[in-house]
Structures are given as structure tokens and as C-alpha cells.
Design an enzyme around this catalytic site. Structure first.
Site, PDB file in Angstrom:
ATOM      1  N   ASP A 200       5.952  26.906 103.111  1.00 52.21           N
ATOM      2  CA  ASP A 200       7.374  25.916 102.163  1.00 52.21           C
ATOM      3  C   ASP A 200       7.306  24.138 102.135  1.00 52.21           C
ATOM      4  O   ASP A 200       7.582  23.713 103.368  1.00 52.21           O
ATOM      5  CB  ASP A 200       8.674  26.550 102.322  1.00 52.21           C
ATOM      6  CG  ASP A 200       9.661  25.788 101.394  1.00 52.21           C
ATOM      7  OD1 ASP A 200      10.221  26.978 100.433  1.00 52.21           O
ATOM      8  OD2 ASP A 200       8.958  24.236 101.752  1.00 52.21           O
ATOM      9  N   ASN A 208       9.429  15.236  93.918  1.00 49.59           N
ATOM     10  CA  ASN A 208       9.409  15.432  92.321  1.00 49.59           C
ATOM     11  C   ASN A 208      10.140  14.204  92.315  1.00 49.59           C
ATOM     12  O   ASN A 208       9.737  13.296  91.069  1.00 49.59           O
ATOM     13  CB  ASN A 208      10.092  16.414  91.124  1.00 49.59           C
ATOM     14  CG  ASN A 208       9.324  17.200  91.476  1.00 49.59           C
ATOM     15  OD1 ASN A 208       8.417  17.517  91.487  1.00 49.59           O
ATOM     16  ND2 ASN A 208       9.399  18.826  92.172  1.00 49.59           N
ATOM     17  N   HIS A 213       7.366  15.225  88.029  1.00 56.81           N
ATOM     18  CA  HIS A 213       6.244  16.318  88.523  1.00 56.81           C
ATOM     19  C   HIS A 213       4.936  16.259  88.047  1.00 56.81           C
ATOM     20  O   HIS A 213       4.804  17.108  89.112  1.00 56.81           O
ATOM     21  CB  HIS A 213       7.888  17.230  87.497  1.00 56.81           C
ATOM     22  CG  HIS A 213       8.376  18.173  87.571  1.00 56.81           C
ATOM     23  ND1 HIS A 213      10.240  17.168  88.091  1.00 56.81           N
ATOM     24  CD2 HIS A 213       8.703  19.038  87.897  1.00 56.81           C
ATOM     25  CE1 HIS A 213      10.676  18.176  88.557  1.00 56.81           C
ATOM     26  NE2 HIS A 213      10.243  19.436  88.251  1.00 56.81           N
ATOM     27  N   GLU A 243       7.460  25.684  95.469  1.00 55.91           N
ATOM     28  CA  GLU A 243       7.019  25.054  96.486  1.00 55.91           C
ATOM     29  C   GLU A 243       6.496  25.945  97.588  1.00 55.91           C
ATOM     30  O   GLU A 243       6.331  26.057  98.771  1.00 55.91           O
ATOM     31  CB  GLU A 243       7.028  23.456  96.680  1.00 55.91           C
ATOM     32  CG  GLU A 243       8.137  23.862  97.908  1.00 55.91           C
ATOM     33  CD  GLU A 243       9.539  23.967  97.555  1.00 55.91           C
ATOM     34  OE1 GLU A 243       9.785  25.185  96.672  1.00 55.91           O
ATOM     35  OE2 GLU A 243      10.520  24.306  98.192  1.00 55.91           O
TER      36      GLU A 243
HETATM   37  N1  GTP Z   1       6.485  19.679  90.761  1.00 53.92           N
HETATM   38  C1  GTP Z   1       6.929  21.151  90.525  1.00 53.92           C
HETATM   39  N2  GTP Z   1       8.047  20.832  91.158  1.00 53.92           N
HETATM   40  C2  GTP Z   1       8.020  22.235  91.511  1.00 53.92           C
HETATM   41  C3  GTP Z   1       7.694  23.003  91.147  1.00 53.92           C
HETATM   42  N3  GTP Z   1       8.172  24.144  91.449  1.00 53.92           N
HETATM   43  C4  GTP Z   1       9.330  24.838  91.669  1.00 53.92           C
HETATM   44  N4  GTP Z   1       9.273  22.644  92.213  1.00 53.92           N
HETATM   45  C5  GTP Z   1      10.308  21.771  93.074  1.00 53.92           C
HETATM   46  O1  GTP Z   1      10.994  22.117  93.712  1.00 53.92           O
HETATM   47  C6  GTP Z   1      11.948  21.607  94.386  1.00 53.92           C
HETATM   48  C7  GTP Z   1      12.340  22.267  95.494  1.00 53.92           C
HETATM   49  O2  GTP Z   1      13.447  21.974  96.246  1.00 53.92           O
HETATM   50  P1  GTP Z   1      14.243  22.818  97.416  1.00 53.92           P
HETATM   51  O3  GTP Z   1      14.356  24.488  97.293  1.00 53.92           O
HETATM   52  O4  GTP Z   1      15.628  22.202  97.077  1.00 53.92           O
HETATM   53  O5  GTP Z   1      13.644  22.310  98.854  1.00 53.92           O
HETATM   54  P2  GTP Z   1      12.541  21.309  99.035  1.00 53.92           P
HETATM   55  O6  GTP Z   1      13.494  20.133  99.012  1.00 53.92           O
HETATM   56  O7  GTP Z   1      11.601  21.321  99.752  1.00 53.92           O
HETATM   57  O8  GTP Z   1      13.399  21.153 100.891  1.00 53.92           O
HETATM   58  P3  GTP Z   1      13.126  21.924 102.280  1.00 53.92           P
HETATM   59  O9  GTP Z   1      12.777  23.216 101.709  1.00 53.92           O
HETATM   60  O10 GTP Z   1      14.781  22.680 102.321  1.00 53.92           O
HETATM   61  O11 GTP Z   1      13.022  21.314 102.936  1.00 53.92           O
HETATM   62  C8  GTP Z   1      12.732  21.879  93.554  1.00 53.92           C
HETATM   63  O12 GTP Z   1      12.163  20.234  92.828  1.00 53.92           O
HETATM   64  C9  GTP Z   1      11.982  22.443  92.218  1.00 53.92           C
HETATM   65  O13 GTP Z   1      12.172  21.923  91.103  1.00 53.92           O
HETATM   66  C10 GTP Z   1       6.478  23.093  89.883  1.00 53.92           C
HETATM   67  O14 GTP Z   1       5.388  23.776  90.171  1.00 53.92           O
HETATM   68  N5  GTP Z   1       6.085  21.722  90.011  1.00 53.92           N
END
Ligand code: GTP
Length: 337
Positions: A200, A208, A213, A243
Site C-alpha cells: 500500500d 492526489n 489525480h 493504491e
Molecule cells: N489517482 C488515483 N487515486 C486513487 C485511485 N484509487 C484510489 N485513489 C486515491 O488513493 C487515496 C488513498 O488514500 P487513503 O486511503 O486515505 O490512504 P493514504 O493517503 O495512502 O494513507 P496511508 O495508506 O494511511 O499511508 C485516496 O485519495 C483515493 O482517492 C486511482 O485509481 N487513481
């Protein structure tokens, strides 16, 4: 030799192919059909990956072909298998390659390419003694198979990274678990076995939020390419969603598995992503065994991942290490912040 096929038989094949539920089942059935054709002596299907790789001691990346024969048997070590000689000289602008005809005009082998899907290029390699009519029929069969491969790839692969998606993971993990239900690992720290990890990207939301994005998507794409470069031929890679990515690492002792994920963690931490710069990744992993449900094993990898996130991120955590010290209920209560 005559074609010796009835219209009914061809219809029957077409029905058998279209009812298959996924790419694996479709390809097994297609190989069965090729086996039924008496004038084909040998048939094989390959997946061809075009990679850019930096070889040891070289500064420039060089294009490299990675060729996997179907079905991929994760219990074998393929490192010494080399299919490159079969494909290296092929002209990739054409979809049909034939051996030079003998004095009666027959071809001893044919290679049909399958392109145009969101998955890897595939190639069907056939051996026998083929005349023009046979090649025509095989070409029609190839077209039928190709259309179905495209449909299955669309359903089973992630649009952005082209990696197999969550749905493919469920089927593959079940297959790996079934293997270990017949073959018990006595000492998982020493014996070579399989490991499942959830990877992860840390603080991806910030990527983002800070860059948009589109750059976020580019990070996900490059991340998946780094995975393809770092893990081995017989490991299985997936985009789990958002992610999060999953790796089923095969033929590795506990020490090798942890080292492999730490190596990947280092590669990510040292890579400069366009515009975004540096990112890190947290990894939770667990041993795959044949006794617990695939969902339980994913859950264990997830708990180890949460533990990694809760303990500073940019680290690899083995579920078996933390479960010794912590009650499982406590692990489910770990907070991300
Ligand atoms: N650009 C993009 N962003 C995505 C996609 N799928 C998920 N996300 C973003 O991934 C982010 C995941 O954020 P969180 O689950 O809060 O986790 P994090 O910020 O990585 O924090 P930790 O995992 O705790 O380190 C969110 O902002 C989603 O919008 C995608 O296909 N493309």
C-alpha cells in the site's frame, strides 16, 4: 492429409470456447481443442512481455522479452527455461509466422500472434505438417480465441496498470491454497513455499491532493511497472484496488520473501517519480497455507499492513511475527492514525 472436420464440430468448438468463465479456463479449453485436431503434433501458448531492463554493469536500459508458457506452474523454477530463441527473431509487425515450406509445400511449424487486448501479447506455437487450407482454418480458430481473450482481459485486468485485478486474485489465491492443501509445509522459515503480501503506497491521498489525480495515476502506473521488474517470473502480481497491490510470491523461504519485499520497498523509496518525487510503500505479508481460507490469509496480510502503517510506514511486516506478540483482536483494533 485432409482437414477432416465437419461444420458441426466447428460449431461445437465455438460453443465450448464461449462458455468458459475466465482466461485460464478458456486457454485450457483452446489447448484441448488443438489437441483434438489429429494433424497437429504439438501445441503451446505463450505470454510475451516487452520489458525495458538495465543489465548488470550497463548504464542504458535494453529491451528484453519475458516469455511465459501457459499454464504457469508456480511450483517450478523457470529461471533456466529459455523460450526467447523461439521468438527473438520474429518480425513483430505480422501476426503469422510459418516455417519455410518443404518440397510438397507443407509447413512444419506456425506461430500465430494474439495482440490488441489490454493484457500481454500471446503467441500460439503449433507443430505438424500444414497446408494452405489448414493454415486458413487455424487462422479462423485463432481469431475466435483472440476475440474471447480480449473480452476476458477486459474483465480480469485493471484498466490503468493492466495488472490482473481483484477478481483474478481470488481465483489465483484459491488455486495456490489448494496446492498447499495437498502439500503441507513443515518448516515455513526454511522450506520454499508461497507468501501473500498487500502493498500500500504511503500517504497516497497527499499525492492526489498536491499534484492532482493524473499524476496520482502516473504514480500507480510506474509503481506497477516497478513491481513487474522487481518480482520474479513465477510470482503473481495484482492491483487490489485504489493504491493497494497484491503479490503472491512463490518458491521462497521466509527469509527470501522478506528480503524480496524489502528490496522492492527500497526500489520504490529510491525512485524519483515524475513531478511527485519520492514515495514510500508499506507491506504486510503472511504465509500461504492450505488449511485456512484464502479470505483469512488476505485478512492476515491486511492486519500486518495496518501494523506497518501504525509503526512508521515504509516497512515490511510479517503477520506471523506480530501475531506471536499480539492478540488477534488487538490487531483488528489498530488505528491508521
Ligand atoms: N489517482 C488515483 N487515486 C486513487 C485511485 N484509487 C484510489 N485513489 C486515491 O488513493 C487515496 C488513498 O488514500 P487513503 O486511503 O486515505 O490512504 P493514504 O493517503 O495512502 O494513507 P496511508 O495508506 O494511511 O499511508 C485516496 O485519495 C483515493 O482517492 C486511482 O485509481 N487513481
Amino acid at each position: 492429409m485432409s482437414l477432416n472436420l465437419t461444420v458441426q464440430q466447428v460449431f461445437c468448438w465455438s460453443i465450448q470456447l464461449t462458455v468458459q468463465q475466465d482466461y485460464q479456463a478458456l486457454t485450457y479449453k483452446f489447448l484441448d481443442i488443438l489437441d483434438e485436431i489429429t494433424w497437429i503434433d504439438n501445441s503451446a501458448i505463450y505470454e510475451i512481455y516487452h520489458h525495458e531492463r538495465k543489465k548488470t554493469g550497463e548504464t542504458k536500459t535494453v529491451p528484453e522479452l519475458l516469455i511465459k508458457r501457459f499454464p504457469l506452474d508456480f511450483t517450478r523454477n523457470y529461471e533456466e527455461e529459455d523460450h526467447n530463441s523461439l521468438f527473438a527473431e520474429l518480425d513483430h509487425s505480422t501476426d503469422l509466422h510459418l516455417s519455410p515450406p518443404d518440397e510438397s509445400g507443407l509447413h512444419a511449424w506456425a506461430i500465430f500472434s494474439i495482440r490488441g487486448s489490454c493484457g500481454p501479447e500471446r503467441a500460439i506455437h503449433l507443430e505438424g505438417a500444414f497446408n494452405r487450407k489448414m493454415i486458413e482454418l487455424l487462422n479462423n480458430l485463432r481469431e475466435m480465441y483472440r476475440n474471447l481473450v480480449i473480452l476476458h482481459d477486459t474483465k480480469e485486468r485493471d484498466v490503468l496498470t493492466k495488472l490482473p485485478n481483484r477478481q483474478s486474485l481470488d481465483a489465483r489465491l484459491l488455486q495456490v491454497c489448494e496446492h498447499y492443501s495437498d502439500y503441507q509445509i513443515i518448516d515455513k522459515s526454511e522450506e520454499k513455499s508461497s507468501w501473500i503480501a498487500i502493498l500500500d503506497i504511503d500517504h497516497f491521498k497527499r499525492v492526489n491532493d498536491d499534484f492532482g489525480h493524473l499524476y496520482g495515476d502516473e504514480v500507480l502506473l510506474i509503481f506497477s511497472q516497478l513491481m513487474e521488474k522487481c518480482f520474479r517470473y513465477n510470482d503473481f502480481l495484482f492491483r487490489f484496488g485504489g493504491e493497494e497491490f497484491v503479490v503472491i510470491l512463490n518458491l521462497a523461504s521466509q527469509e527470501t520473501a522478506i528480503a524480496a519485499f524489502n528490496r522492492f520497498r527500497d526500489v520504490v523509496a529510491n525512485y524519483t517519480f515524475p513531478n511527485v518525487g519520492r514515495i514510500t510503500v508499506s507491506v504486510g505479508l503472511t504465509h500461504v497455507d492450505g488449511r485456512s481460507m484464502p479470505t483469512t490469509q488476505l485478512d492476515h496480510a491486511d492486519k500486518a499492513l495496518y501494523y506497518a502503517k501504525d509503526n512508521g510506514r515504509n516497512r515490511v511486516v510479517l503477520y506471523e511475527d506480530i501475531s506471536i506478540f499480539t492478540d488477534d483482536n488487538d490487531l483488528s483494533e489498530i488505528e491508521l492514525f
